[in-house]
Design an enzyme around this catalytic site. Structure first.
Site, short mmCIF file in Angstrom:
data_model
loop_
_atom_site.label_atom_id
_atom_site.label_comp_id
_atom_site.label_asym_id
_atom_site.label_seq_id
_atom_site.Cartn_x
_atom_site.Cartn_y
_atom_site.Cartn_z
N HIS A 106 -32.13 34.63 -10.36
CA HIS A 106 -31.69 34.28 -9.02
C HIS A 106 -32.26 32.90 -8.69
O HIS A 106 -31.53 32.05 -8.17
CB HIS A 106 -32.18 35.33 -8.02
N PHE A 155 -30.79 38.55 1.47
CA PHE A 155 -31.38 38.86 2.76
C PHE A 155 -31.10 40.33 3.09
O PHE A 155 -29.99 40.83 2.88
CB PHE A 155 -30.77 37.99 3.85
N HIS A 167 -27.17 27.11 -4.35
CA HIS A 167 -27.08 28.54 -4.09
C HIS A 167 -25.74 28.84 -3.40
O HIS A 167 -25.56 28.53 -2.22
CB HIS A 167 -28.25 28.98 -3.22
N CYS A 180 -26.78 37.47 -0.58
CA CYS A 180 -26.75 36.71 -1.83
C CYS A 180 -26.54 37.58 -3.07
O CYS A 180 -26.41 37.06 -4.18
CB CYS A 180 -28.03 35.89 -1.98
N LYS A 229 -28.94 27.72 -10.67
CA LYS A 229 -28.90 27.16 -9.31
C LYS A 229 -29.55 25.78 -9.26
O LYS A 229 -29.34 25.04 -8.29
CB LYS A 229 -29.61 28.10 -8.34
N GLU A 277 -39.63 36.94 -8.14
CA GLU A 277 -38.75 37.32 -9.24
C GLU A 277 -39.51 37.33 -10.56
O GLU A 277 -39.29 38.21 -11.41
CB GLU A 277 -37.56 36.36 -9.32
#
Length: 414
Positions: free
Chosen positions: A303, A401, A340, A162, A335, A314
């Protein structure tokens, strides 16, 4: 150090088929999340996602070429054409001849993989579409961009989950700074809207699933009722250009890419490090690279995936990297509207951060009805309605990830 600016932008997103359409929708707080149409969702627990709507490939390429591309690659070529047209470079063959491509892709042609595996098994291992391998590999997006526009510079694919779109722009920034290129097309592309990906993420308990009756409410970053992320798709391409080169040809300039920071958690395949120290270090490195202090950053595009671990983690990173300045920082997760977009997420959010600077506007985090303060989400996330704000410095962050942390800093060019 050579300065790097953005002189062109192109975008296909779940909320618009251009930069202007996408920004107008995000500014208005419009969701692009709806019931799945790319495939039959009835066998699956998750029945909604964030799809690109009404895409017509023949506006950007001939049908024979399009048939040999996975969906993410078609999106990438379309966004690249928009960006080159916007930068007024489409006919500048002398510049295009040395232009490079840095494209972030998280997964690649997964719908091609799914269809080909089905064909392989149902034919008793005798049949497979002949273009299966060239269409599914992640590098075909960047390769198709280079072939479509005659770009003979380096063609790189960055796969950091991502964070791919962010890292592609960061690597392109470094490429221009060190003198290898004057112009680079950089961004991200992704389309994993298929049953294989749906089930793959669902068994990880990563996806939102409880909002089938109101999918536009499903993406709820930092909200108490969040229950997972929503898959999105699209492509965003930026034209990055050395500042003096851009000035010499009279190019319009959107903003400067001022800083980049990247770190690795080295912790877990899917979960962020709960300590948040390494992610915060990426933020600090990006600000140092840009030569700005935490107090100078006015807007942070988070994010903000709408998952419990990401949103609280975050926030913790922001507290560590910004100190007391975190309390005054304007934050939003776009998002909440776009879903996403995986490999495209960082590039899409870079474009939206640049538009926020250009338009002096902080977009909202929609569906933020009750911030999860007890869960650690205790900052100003611009709930449900955007605000006017003069923005000189903005930042965006993405975390993938495998522990990939990527941060970009953007600055208004006076």
């Amino acid at each position: 150090m050579r300065r790097v600016v953005v002189t062109g932008m192109g975008c296909l997103s779940p909320v618009g088929n251009s930069v202007d359409e996408t920004w107008a929708a995000v500014r208005a707080g419009k969701s692009g999340i709806a019931t799945i149409t790319h495939y039959d969702p009835s066998p699956f627990k998750v029945k909604y996602d964030a799809e690109v709507k009404n895409f017509e490939a023949d506006k950007y390429m001939d049908s024979k070429t399009a048939r040999k591309m996975a969906r993410f690659s078609k999106y990438a070529v379309a966004a690249a054409k928009m960006a080159l047209d916007d930068a007024e470079l489409t006919d500048k063959k002398d510049i295009l001849d040395t232009t490079s491509v840095f494209l972030g892709v998280g997964i690649g042609g997964l719908e091609v993989t799914e269809a080909s595996v089905i064909s392989y098994h149902t034919s008793n291992y005798q049949r497979m579409p002949p273009m299966t391998i060239p269409m599914l590999i992640p590098n075909e997006g960047a390769a198709n961009i280079s072939m479509a526009f005659g770009l003979h510079g380096a063609t790189h694919t960055i796969a950091t989950a991502c964070a791919s779109g962010t890292d592609a722009i960061g690597d392109a920034l470094d490429n221009i700074r060190c003198g290898r290129n004057d112009v680079v097309l950089a961004g991200g592309a992704e389309s994993t809207e298929n049953g294989f990906a749906n089930l793959g993420f669902e068994v990880l308990h990563a996806l939102s699933s409880k909002w089938a009756d109101a999918p536009e409410k499903a993406s709820r970053p930092f909200d108490k009722q969040r229950d997972g992320f929503i898959m999105g798709e699209g492509a965003t391409i930026l034209v990055l250009e050395e500042y003096e080169h851009a000035k010499a040809r009279g190019a319009k300039i959107y903003a400067e890419i001022a800083g980049y920071g990247a770190t690795s958690d080295a912790y877990h395949l899917t979960a962020p490090d709960p300590a948040g120290i390494i992610g915060a270090r990426a933020m600090t490195l990006a600000m140092k690279d840009a030569g700005v202090s935490p107090e100078q950053v006015q807007y942070y595009n988070a994010h903000g995936t709408s998952t419990h671990l990401n949103d609280s983690g975050e926030t913790k990173m922001l507290h560590m990297a910004f100190g007391g300045a975190a309390e005054k920082l304007h934050i939003s997760s776009t998002k909440s509207m776009t879903g996403h977009c995986l490999g495209d997420a960082g590039a899409l959010e870079a474009m939206l951060s640049i538009k926020a600077i250009q338009d002096s506007f902080v977009p909202p985090t929609i569906n933020l009805d009750e911030p999860d303060v007890e869960g650690g989400c205790d900052l100003d996330y611009t709930p449900n309605k955007g605000i006017d704000l003069n923005i000189d410095v903005a930042m965006s962050g993405n975390f993938g990830f495998g522990g990939h942390n990527g941060i970009l800093v953007f600055r208004k060019v006076q």
